[in-house]
Write an enzyme that holds these catalytic residues in place. Structure first.
Site, PDB file in Angstrom:
ATOM      1  N   ASN A  51      -3.828   0.769   8.201  1.00  0.00           N
ATOM      2  CA  ASN A  51      -5.255   0.521   7.998  1.00  0.00           C
ATOM      3  C   ASN A  51      -6.060   1.441   8.909  1.00  0.00           C
ATOM      4  O   ASN A  51      -5.606   1.826   9.977  1.00  0.00           O
ATOM      5  CB  ASN A  51      -5.564  -0.941   8.307  1.00  0.00           C
ATOM      6  CG  ASN A  51      -4.591  -1.884   7.641  1.00  0.00           C
ATOM      7  OD1 ASN A  51      -3.386  -1.769   7.838  1.00  0.00           O
ATOM      8  ND2 ASN A  51      -5.078  -2.798   6.855  1.00  0.00           N
ATOM      9  N   TYR A 107       0.852  -1.198   0.000  1.00  0.00           N
ATOM     10  CA  TYR A 107       0.000   0.000   0.000  1.00  0.00           C
ATOM     11  C   TYR A 107       0.890   1.251   0.000  1.00  0.00           C
ATOM     12  O   TYR A 107       1.879   1.296   0.710  1.00  0.00           O
ATOM     13  CB  TYR A 107      -0.814   0.155   1.261  1.00  0.00           C
ATOM     14  CG  TYR A 107      -1.559  -0.965   1.912  1.00  0.00           C
ATOM     15  CD1 TYR A 107      -1.200  -2.297   1.803  1.00  0.00           C
ATOM     16  CD2 TYR A 107      -2.649  -0.651   2.723  1.00  0.00           C
ATOM     17  CE1 TYR A 107      -1.915  -3.288   2.458  1.00  0.00           C
ATOM     18  CE2 TYR A 107      -3.363  -1.625   3.383  1.00  0.00           C
ATOM     19  CZ  TYR A 107      -2.990  -2.948   3.243  1.00  0.00           C
ATOM     20  OH  TYR A 107      -3.702  -3.909   3.899  1.00  0.00           O
ATOM     21  N   HIS A 120     -10.022   1.763   2.427  1.00  0.00           N
ATOM     22  CA  HIS A 120      -9.709   2.650   3.554  1.00  0.00           C
ATOM     23  C   HIS A 120     -10.121   4.072   3.220  1.00  0.00           C
ATOM     24  O   HIS A 120      -9.390   5.023   3.480  1.00  0.00           O
ATOM     25  CB  HIS A 120      -8.204   2.578   3.850  1.00  0.00           C
ATOM     26  CG  HIS A 120      -7.755   1.225   4.287  1.00  0.00           C
ATOM     27  ND1 HIS A 120      -6.467   0.779   4.171  1.00  0.00           N
ATOM     28  CD2 HIS A 120      -8.452   0.204   4.854  1.00  0.00           C
ATOM     29  CE1 HIS A 120      -6.380  -0.454   4.635  1.00  0.00           C
ATOM     30  NE2 HIS A 120      -7.568  -0.823   5.055  1.00  0.00           N
TER      31      HIS A 120
HETATM   32  C1  LIG Z   1     -13.414  -5.304   3.251  1.00  0.00           C
HETATM   33  C2  LIG Z   1     -12.758  -4.313   4.184  1.00  0.00           C
HETATM   34  C3  LIG Z   1     -11.578  -4.661   4.814  1.00  0.00           C
HETATM   35  C4  LIG Z   1     -10.973  -3.760   5.686  1.00  0.00           C
HETATM   36  N1  LIG Z   1      -9.869  -4.164   6.397  1.00  0.00           N
HETATM   37  C5  LIG Z   1      -9.402  -3.372   7.395  1.00  0.00           C
HETATM   38  C6  LIG Z   1      -8.428  -3.851   8.310  1.00  0.00           C
HETATM   39  O1  LIG Z   1      -7.995  -5.016   8.258  1.00  0.00           O
HETATM   40  N2  LIG Z   1      -7.987  -3.006   9.276  1.00  0.00           N
HETATM   41  C7  LIG Z   1      -8.452  -1.725   9.392  1.00  0.00           C
HETATM   42  O2  LIG Z   1      -7.980  -0.996  10.253  1.00  0.00           O
HETATM   43  N3  LIG Z   1      -9.396  -1.257   8.557  1.00  0.00           N
HETATM   44  C8  LIG Z   1      -9.910  -2.067   7.595  1.00  0.00           C
HETATM   45  N4  LIG Z   1     -10.922  -1.624   6.803  1.00  0.00           N
HETATM   46  C9  LIG Z   1     -11.397  -0.242   6.979  1.00  0.00           C
HETATM   47  C10 LIG Z   1     -12.242  -0.030   8.232  1.00  0.00           C
HETATM   48  O3  LIG Z   1     -13.073  -1.142   8.478  1.00  0.00           O
HETATM   49  C11 LIG Z   1     -13.048   1.241   8.022  1.00  0.00           C
HETATM   50  O4  LIG Z   1     -12.151   2.324   7.879  1.00  0.00           O
HETATM   51  C12 LIG Z   1     -13.984   1.555   9.186  1.00  0.00           C
HETATM   52  O5  LIG Z   1     -14.892   0.499   9.396  1.00  0.00           O
HETATM   53  C13 LIG Z   1     -14.745   2.829   8.891  1.00  0.00           C
HETATM   54  O6  LIG Z   1     -15.610   3.104   9.946  1.00  0.00           O
HETATM   55  P1  LIG Z   1     -16.896   4.029   9.761  1.00  0.00           P
HETATM   56  O7  LIG Z   1     -17.555   4.096  11.061  1.00  0.00           O
HETATM   57  O8  LIG Z   1     -16.478   5.272   9.085  1.00  0.00           O
HETATM   58  O9  LIG Z   1     -17.821   3.265   8.716  1.00  0.00           O
HETATM   59  P2  LIG Z   1     -18.363   1.779   8.742  1.00  0.00           P
HETATM   60  O10 LIG Z   1     -17.580   0.931   9.661  1.00  0.00           O
HETATM   61  O11 LIG Z   1     -18.465   1.373   7.318  1.00  0.00           O
HETATM   62  O12 LIG Z   1     -19.824   1.910   9.363  1.00  0.00           O
HETATM   63  C14 LIG Z   1     -20.915   2.466   8.699  1.00  0.00           C
HETATM   64  C15 LIG Z   1     -22.169   1.815   9.230  1.00  0.00           C
HETATM   65  O13 LIG Z   1     -23.302   2.536   8.782  1.00  0.00           O
HETATM   66  C16 LIG Z   1     -24.282   1.647   8.322  1.00  0.00           C
HETATM   67  N5  LIG Z   1     -25.071   2.373   7.339  1.00  0.00           N
HETATM   68  C17 LIG Z   1     -24.728   2.698   6.064  1.00  0.00           C
HETATM   69  N6  LIG Z   1     -25.712   3.408   5.498  1.00  0.00           N
HETATM   70  C18 LIG Z   1     -26.678   3.550   6.428  1.00  0.00           C
HETATM   71  C19 LIG Z   1     -27.941   4.194   6.437  1.00  0.00           C
HETATM   72  N7  LIG Z   1     -28.380   4.843   5.361  1.00  0.00           N
HETATM   73  N8  LIG Z   1     -28.695   4.097   7.552  1.00  0.00           N
HETATM   74  C20 LIG Z   1     -28.253   3.418   8.648  1.00  0.00           C
HETATM   75  N9  LIG Z   1     -27.052   2.805   8.683  1.00  0.00           N
HETATM   76  C21 LIG Z   1     -26.278   2.889   7.598  1.00  0.00           C
HETATM   77  C22 LIG Z   1     -23.510   0.473   7.778  1.00  0.00           C
HETATM   78  O14 LIG Z   1     -24.317  -0.684   7.746  1.00  0.00           O
HETATM   79  C23 LIG Z   1     -22.361   0.383   8.759  1.00  0.00           C
HETATM   80  O15 LIG Z   1     -22.690  -0.426   9.862  1.00  0.00           O
HETATM   81  C24 LIG Z   1     -11.542  -2.487   5.900  1.00  0.00           C
HETATM   82  C25 LIG Z   1     -12.716  -2.136   5.250  1.00  0.00           C
HETATM   83  C26 LIG Z   1     -13.337  -3.036   4.404  1.00  0.00           C
HETATM   84  C27 LIG Z   1     -14.612  -2.637   3.723  1.00  0.00           C
END
Ligand SMILES: Cc1cc2nc3c(=O)[nH]c(=O)nc-3n(C[C@H](O)[C@H](O)[C@H](O)COP(=O)(O)OP(=O)(O)OC[C@H]3O[C@@H](n4cnc5c(N)ncnc54)[C@H](O)[C@@H]3O)c2cc1C
Ligand SMILES: *[C@@H]1O[C@H](CO)[C@@H](O)[C@H](O)[C@H]1NC(C)=O
Ligand SMILES: *[C@@H]1O[C@H](CO)[C@@H](O)[C@H](O)[C@H]1NC(C)=O
Ligand SMILES: *[C@@H]1O[C@H](CO)[C@@H](O)[C@H](O)[C@H]1NC(C)=O
Ligand SMILES: *[C@@H]1O[C@H](CO)[C@@H](O)[C@H](O)[C@H]1NC(C)=O
Ligand SMILES: *[C@@H]1O[C@H](CO)[C@@H](O)[C@H](O)[C@H]1NC(C)=O
Ligand SMILES: *[C@@H]1O[C@H](CO)[C@@H](O)[C@H](O)[C@H]1NC(C)=O
Ligand SMILES: *[C@@H]1O[C@H](CO)[C@@H](O)[C@H](O)[C@H]1NC(C)=O
Ligand SMILES: *[C@@H]1O[C@H](CO)[C@@H](O)[C@H](O)[C@H]1NC(C)=O
Ligand SMILES: *[C@@H]1O[C@H](CO)[C@@H](O)[C@H](O)[C@H]1NC(C)=O
Ligand SMILES: *[C@@H]1O[C@H](CO)[C@@H](O)[C@H](O)[C@H]1NC(C)=O
Length: 825
Positions: free
Chosen positions: A754, A619, A706
C-alpha cells in the site's frame, strides 16, 4: 444499519433475511427474481424466456420522511455500468438512466435505453418508493450491461434516504450518504417467464398512480450532465500577505512538506480543500462515547468510515476514490503501512531517488512514524482466528513469518501480522506527527476549506495561486517575489486538474478547461504529459470456506461500528480490539509472467467478514504494467479515466493466474483446511484451473486506491522529444521556475505494498531537494533573511480559528455528491 462494498460478502452471508429472492408482486402480479438487502430494499427482475434487449425491473426502496432514492447497477461496481435510479418528486416517481465514470455523481446514460413505468407498481407510500418499469435496451451485450445469452449476471444496488438535490431534474445530483450499497449475483433463468409479454404490455408512457396522480414518464435520453460552474462573478481579491512556500493540499505528502518547510522558519501557507478530521484540528464530529475522538481516529472503524457519520470524507469530482479532508488519503485509508522494499525505488525512480538516496529521508520519516503490528498497549492481539488458520495454511506451502516493518526486503513467500500506521492506539500519520509541531509557529498558517484552482503563472514564473474559499469567493495569494515557491500536493486525482487549469498539460486537456477558469493564452501553454500513464494496484477478492464448520468465528461488524463498554474502556487505555484496523494477516509473494518474463509482486490482505470464511483481497503490485490516462470530463470539472487502469496487459493477468494456480493446488491438498469459492460464494468446481477461476473472480475487481504517476518524475522532459516526465528530479514542473509537485502523482512506479508509506518517504526526500535549491537543509533554521515573520506580516500571530465543516462547500463542484464504496486498500 449501513453497509459498504467492503463488507458485502459479510452481509450477504450473515444477515439471514438478506439474499436472493423470488416473489410475485401483489400490485402488478408480476413474478420477479432478485435480491432483498434484509433492511427494506428490494430489486426484482423479470425477463422473457428468450431475452434480447429488454427486461422488467422493480425497485422498492425505503424512504425517510418521504425522501431518498434507490437504484441498481448492471455490474458489480458503480463505475462503468448502466445504472438506473428512481426517486420521488412529490407523489410521482422519476426514473433516470445513468452511467458513472468514476466515483462521482453519475451522469446521464448516453446509450439507447427507454424506461417506461408500469403504473400499478410505481408509487410512493409512507415508507417506500416502488418503481416498476420496462427497461428497453438495457441488455446491451456490451461491457456496461450483460448479454442476452448469459446464464448469470452480477448487479449492484445503492439507495439513500436523503433527497436528491433537485427532484424535478432527471439529471440531478444524487445525495452522498447511501443507506445501503452492495452487489449480488443472479441466475438469470429464475427471472424468466412465459408471461413476460403480458407484463411488458402494462408499461405505458402516461398513466396514473393508484392515488390518482399522474406520473412523470421518464425519457430515454435524459439531458446531459448539467454541472454548474463555480461562481466566478464575485471579484477575485488579491491577498496583501505573501509566503515563501504555498502548499496546495494537506494530505499525506502535503503535511510532511509543510511541516518540514515551516520548521526552517520560512513562511508557509498550507491550503487544504477539506475540513478537519480530528478534534484537535477543529472537528465537531466526535463519537458519542468520547468527546476527543472522531471516527477517523479509531483503527477498527476505518473499514466503516463511509457510514460512521463523518461528513464529506471523500472527494466528489475525481476519477476514483480520494480523501478530501485534512490528512487526505491518510485520513480515510485502512491504515496498512507497508515499508517500501529497495526494489520499489531501484527499478524506475530516477538517479538521486534510488533506495540508498532516500535512506536518510526514510529513516527520518520512520523515526517519527514507526507504525506497529502490535498496536494494543497491553501487548495482546485480538480476534486472531483468521491469522491462526491462514498462517498454518500458507505455512504448508512454504510461506514463512516476517516482520515487514523490520525486514522490508523480504517480500517473497512471507506472511505477517498486518503492519499499521497506528500510534498510541489511534490513527497515526502527519496530522498527528507533523502538524502539531508547527501549528503554534508564527510563520505557519493552515487554511482549510480552501480549494486551489490554479497556479497564477506568467511564462516560467508562478506568482501565487488562485483559491476558492468556502463562501465561493476567489482570492489570489502570492509567493515572496523572486524566491517564493508553489508546491502542489492535491493527490494523483486532483493535482492534474490544477496543472491543466494552470495551462500545463496536453493541449486537448487544456482546451477542455471550463470557461469559468481564467486560462492562459495557448502561447503560454506548457505541453507536458500530465495525467498520462496513471497506474494502480488492482484488487480481486478470493474467498475460502473452512472445511470444518465452526472452526472460525467472526465478530459481528457491530463489534467495530457500535463497540460495547468493554471495548470502549479498553480503548480509552490504548488497548483492545478497537486499536486494530480491520486486516488480520498479510502475505506477499511474486510471480514471473510467462509472456514478458517480468517479475510481479502480489499482496494478500486477509480477514474474515463472517464465520467459517476467509477473505483475501489479492493485489498485483510492483512490476505491473497496466496503465490509463487521467483526463477532464466533458464539463472540464471532473477527472476521469480514458479506460480502466487495471489488468490491461497479459503479464498482469498472468500474475494473478500464477498465484491462483498455486492457491488451487493449496486448497486441493488432502490436509487443506480451506476450500476455494467462486465469486458467488459457492464452492469452486473440482478441477477448476486458474484461467477459469480468474474469469469468475474478475467480477470482484475493485480499485486499489493506490494511484500514482499522473505527473511523473524523470529526466525525460516531454518538451524535448517523447519523454514521459512532468517534473524533474527536484520535483519542479518542467518549464517553470518555481512550481513543484510533491504527492503520489510524481511516483514513476507502484510499490510492493500500500502506498502511504512510500508517499511520505518520498515527500521527506522532496523537501531535502527543494530546500537544497535555496541552500538550506531539513531541520536547520533558515539564515537571516528567511525569517517568516518579516515576509508575512500578521500571519500566524494568532492561531488560525478552525471552522466547522458540516456540509461545507466542496470547491469547484459545489454540492456535488456521490455514491461511495469503501475499499480496505
Ligand atoms: C479509500 C482509500 C484507502 C486506502 N488505504 C490505504 C492503506 O490502507 N494503506 C496505505 O498505505 N495507503 C492506502 N491508501 C492510499 C494512500 O492513502 C494514498 O496513497 C496517499 O494518501 C496519497 O497521498 P497524497 O499526498 O499523494 O494525496 P492525498 O493523501 O490524497 O492528499 C491530497 C490532499 O489534497 C487535498 N486537495 C485535493 N484537491 C485540492 C485542491 N484543489 N486544493 C486544496 N487541496 C486539495 C485533499 O483534500 C487531500 O487532503 C488508500 C487510499 C484510499 C483513497
Ligand atoms: C409501501 O410499499 C412497499 C412496496 O410495495 C411495501 O413493501 C410497504 O409495506 C408499503 N408500506 C406501507 C406502509 O404500506
Ligand atoms: C433504440 O432501441 C429501440 C428498442 O428498444 C429500437 O426500436 C430503436 O430503433 C433504437 N434506436 C436506435 C437509434 O438505436
Ligand atoms: C453471447 O452473445 C455475445 C454478443 O451479445 C457474443 O459475443 C458471445 O459470443 C455469445 N456467447 C455465446 C456463448 O453464445
Ligand atoms: C428461485 O426459484 C428457482 C426456481 O425457479 C429456485 O431454483 C431458486 O432456489 C429460488 N431461489 C430462492 C432464493 O428461493
Ligand atoms: C396528488 O398530487 C398532489 C400534488 O402533487 C397532492 O397534493 C395530492 O395529495 C396527491 N393526491 C393523492 C391522492 O395522493
Ligand atoms: C420526453 O421527451 C419529449 C420529446 O423529446 C418531451 O416533449 C418531454 O417533455 C420529455 N419528458 C420528460 C419527462 O423529460
Ligand atoms: C508577463 O511577463 C512579461 C515578460 O516578463 C511581461 O512583459 C508581462 O507584462 C507579464 N504579464 C503579466 C500579466 O504580468
Ligand atoms: C455450521 O454451523 C452452524 C452452527 O454452528 C449452523 O447454523 C450452520 O447451518 C452450519 N453450516 C453448515 C454448512 O453445516
Ligand atoms: C481451463 O478451464 C476451462 C474451462 O473448464 C477450459 O476451457 C480451458 O481450456 C482450461 N485452460 C487450461 C489452460 O487448461
Ligand atoms: C491587508 O489589507 C487589509 C485590508 O486592506 C488590511 O486591513 C490589513 O491590515 C492588511 N494586512 C497587512 C499585513 O498589510
Amino acid at each position: 444499519m449501513f453497509k459498504s462494498l467492503a463488507i458485502w460478502l459479510a452481509s450477504a452471508l450473515t444477515v439471514s433475511a438478506a439474499g436472493a429472492l423470488n416473489y410475485t408482486d401483489d400490485n402488478t402480479g408480476i413474478s420477479f427474481s432478485g435480491y432483498f438487502d434484509g433492511e427494506g430494499y428490494t430489486i426484482g427482475l423479470a425477463m422473457p424466456e428468450n431475452p434480447s434487449t429488454d427486461l422488467i425491473a422493480q425497485i422498492v426502496s425505503p424512504l425517510k420522511d418521504g425522501e431518498g432514492w434507490g437504484g441498481f447497477d448492471f455490474g458489480v461496481s458503480m463505475a462503468g455500468y448502466l445504472l438506473i435510479v428512481a426517486w420521488p418528486n412529490g407523489d410521482d416517481v422519476v426514473l433516470s438512466p445513468r452511467m458513472a465514470t468514476g466515483y462521482t455523481t453519475p451522469s446521464a446514460y448516453t446509450g439507447n435505453v427507454t424506461l417506461t413505468p408500469i403504473a400499478d407498481g410505481t408509487f410512493i407510500n409512507s415508507t417506500h418508493l416502488s418503481a416498476t418499469f420496462l427497461c428497453a435496451g438495457c441488455i446491451t451485450g456490451n461491457s456496461d450491461s450483460f448479454s442476452a445469452n448469459e446464464t448469470n449476471a452480477v448487479f449492484a444496488y445503492a439507495y439513500s434516504t436523503t433527497a436528491v438535490t433537485d427532484p424535478t431534474d432527471s439529471s440531478t445530483e444524487l445525495s452522498y450518504h447511501t443507506a445501503g450499497y452492495s452487489a449480488f449475483g443472479m441466475t438469470l433463468a429464475y427471472a424468466k417467464s412465459a408471461d413476460y409479454d403480458t407484463w411488458a404490455a402494462m408499461a405505458k408512457t402516461t398513466t396514473t398512480t393508484p392515488s390518482g396522480n399522474t406520473t412523470i414518464p421518464s425519457n430515454s435520453t435524459t439531458p446531459g450532465s448539467t454541472a454548474t460552474p463555480s461562481p466566478t462573478s464575485q471579484p477575485t481579491t488579491i491577498s496583501n500577505v505573501t509566503y515563501d512556500y504555498i502548499i496546495g493540499g494537506g494530505g499525506a505528502a502535503g503535511l510532511v512538506v509543510a511541516g518540514r518547510l515551516a520548521e526552517t522558519g520560512a513562511s508557509v501557507l498550507l491550503l487544504e480543500r477539506g475540513g478537519p478530521s480530528t478534534v484537535a484540528t477543529g472537528s465537531d464530529e466526535a463519537v458519542s462515547w468520547n468527546s476527543s475522538i472522531t471516527p477517523y481516529d479509531i483503527p477498527a472503524m476505518d473499514y466503516y468510515l463511509a457510514s460512521s457519520g463523518v461528513s464529506s470524507p471523500y472527494c466528489t469530482d475525481t476519477a476514483s476514490m480520494a480523501g478530501c479532508v485534512l490528512g487526505g488519503g491518510g485520513a480515510v485509508n485502512a491504515m496498512m503501512y507497508v515499508k517500501p522494499q529497495d526494489v520499489d525505488f531501484n527499478d524506475k525512480w530516477p538517479a538521486g531517488w534510488k533506495a540508498d538516496d532516500v535512506r536518510k529521508a526514510s529513516d527520518r520519516f520512520f523515526s517519527r512514524n514507526p507504525g506497529s503490528d502490535m498496536p494494543s498497549a497491553d501487548h495482546k492481539r485480538y480476534d486472531q482466528g483468521t491469522y491462526n488458520l491462514l498462517s498454518s495454511f500458507l505455512g504448508k506451502d512454504g510461506f514463512s513469518p516476517v516482520k515487514p516493518l523490520e525486514e522490508p526486503n523480504r517480500k517473497v513467500d512471507v506472511f505477517a501480522h498486518p503492519p499499521w500506521l497506528v500510534e498510541n492506539g489511534l490513527r497515526g500519520g502527519p496530522v498527528k506527527t507533523y502538524l502539531p509541531q508547527v501549528q503554534g509557529l508564527s510563520n505557519f498558517k493552515l487554511s482549510m476549506n480552501t480549494n486551489v484552482i490554479r497556479a497564477v503563472r506568467n511564462g516560467t514564473w508562478v506568482s501565487g495561486v488562485e483559491v476558492e474559499k468556502q463562501d465561493g469567493t476567489h482570492e489570489i495569494i502570492r509567493v515572496t517575489p523572486n524566491s517564493g515557491k508553489v508546491i502542489l500536493a492535491a493527490g494523483t486525482m486532483s493535482t492534474p486538474r490544477i496543472l491543466f487549469y494552470s495551462g500545463i498539460g496536453p493541449a486537448d486537456q487544456l482546451k477542455a478547461v471550463p470557461s469559468t477558469v481564467k486560462m492562459l493564452s495557448p502561447s503560454q501553454w506548457i505541453d507536458l504529459p500530465v495525467g498520462e500513464g496513471v497506474k494502480d494496484h488492482p484488487i480481486i477478492t478470493v474467498t475460502l470456506g473452512t472445511k470444518n464448520n465452526g472452526t472460525l468465528t467472526a465478530l459481528d461488524e457491530t463489534a467495530f461500528t457500535a463497540p460495547d463498554n468493554t471495548s470502549i474502556s479498553m480503548f480509552d487505555r490504548g488497548s483492545g480490539l478497537l486499536t486494530q484496523s480491520g486486516q488480520r494477516l498479510n502475505f506477499w509473494t511474486s510471480v514471473v509472467s510467462p509472456s514478458d518474463g517480468k517479475t510481479r509482486f502480489l499482496q494478500g490482505t486477509c480477514n474474515s467478514p463472517s464465520s467459517n470464511m476467509v477473505r483475501i483481497k489479492l493485489y498485483v503490485t510492483h512490476g505491473l504494467t497496466s496503465s490509463s490516462n487521467l483526463v477532464l470530463d466533458s464539463t472540464g470539472e471532473l477527472t476521469q479515466f480514458t479506460h480502466d487502469p487495471w489488468l490491461q496487459t497479459q503479464g498482469d493477468i498472468e500474475a494473478y493466474e500464477g498465484f491462483l494456480a498455486r492457491l488451487i493446488a493449496m486448497a486441493g491438498r488432502p490436509d487443506s483446511t480451506l476450500t476455494l469459492q467462486l465469486a458467488d460464494g459457492t464452492d469452486a468446481p473440482a478441477g477448476i484451473n486458474a484461467t477459469a477461476l480468474l474469469a469468475d473472480l474478475r467480477s470482484t475487481l475493485t480499485p486499489g486506491d493506490h494511484f500514482v504517476g499522473t505527473a511523473k518524475m524523470g529526466p525525460d522532459d516531454r518538451r524535448r522529444g517523447n519523454g514521459t516526465a512532468v517534473v524533474d528530479d527536484d520535483t519542479r514542473v518542467y518549464g517553470t521556475d518555481n512550481l513543484f509537485v510533491v504527492d503520489a502523482s510524481i511516483h514513476p512506479d507502484l510499490p510492493t505494498g500500500n502506498t502511504q508509506a512510500i508517499v511520505m518517504v518520498a515527500a521527506e526526500r522532496a523537501v531535502e531537494r527543494i530546500l537544497a535549491l535555496d541552500g538550506m537543509a531539513v531541520g536547520q533554521p533558515a539564515a537571516g533573511n528567511r525569517t517568516g515573520a518579516g515576509k508575512a506580516p500578521g500571519v500566524g500571530a494568532k492561531r488560525v480559528p478552525f471552522r466547522q465543516c458540516r456540509g461545507c462547500a466542496r470547491g469547484l463542484a459545489g454540492r456535488r455528491h456521490a455514491l461511495k464504496d469503501l475499499h480496505d486498500a
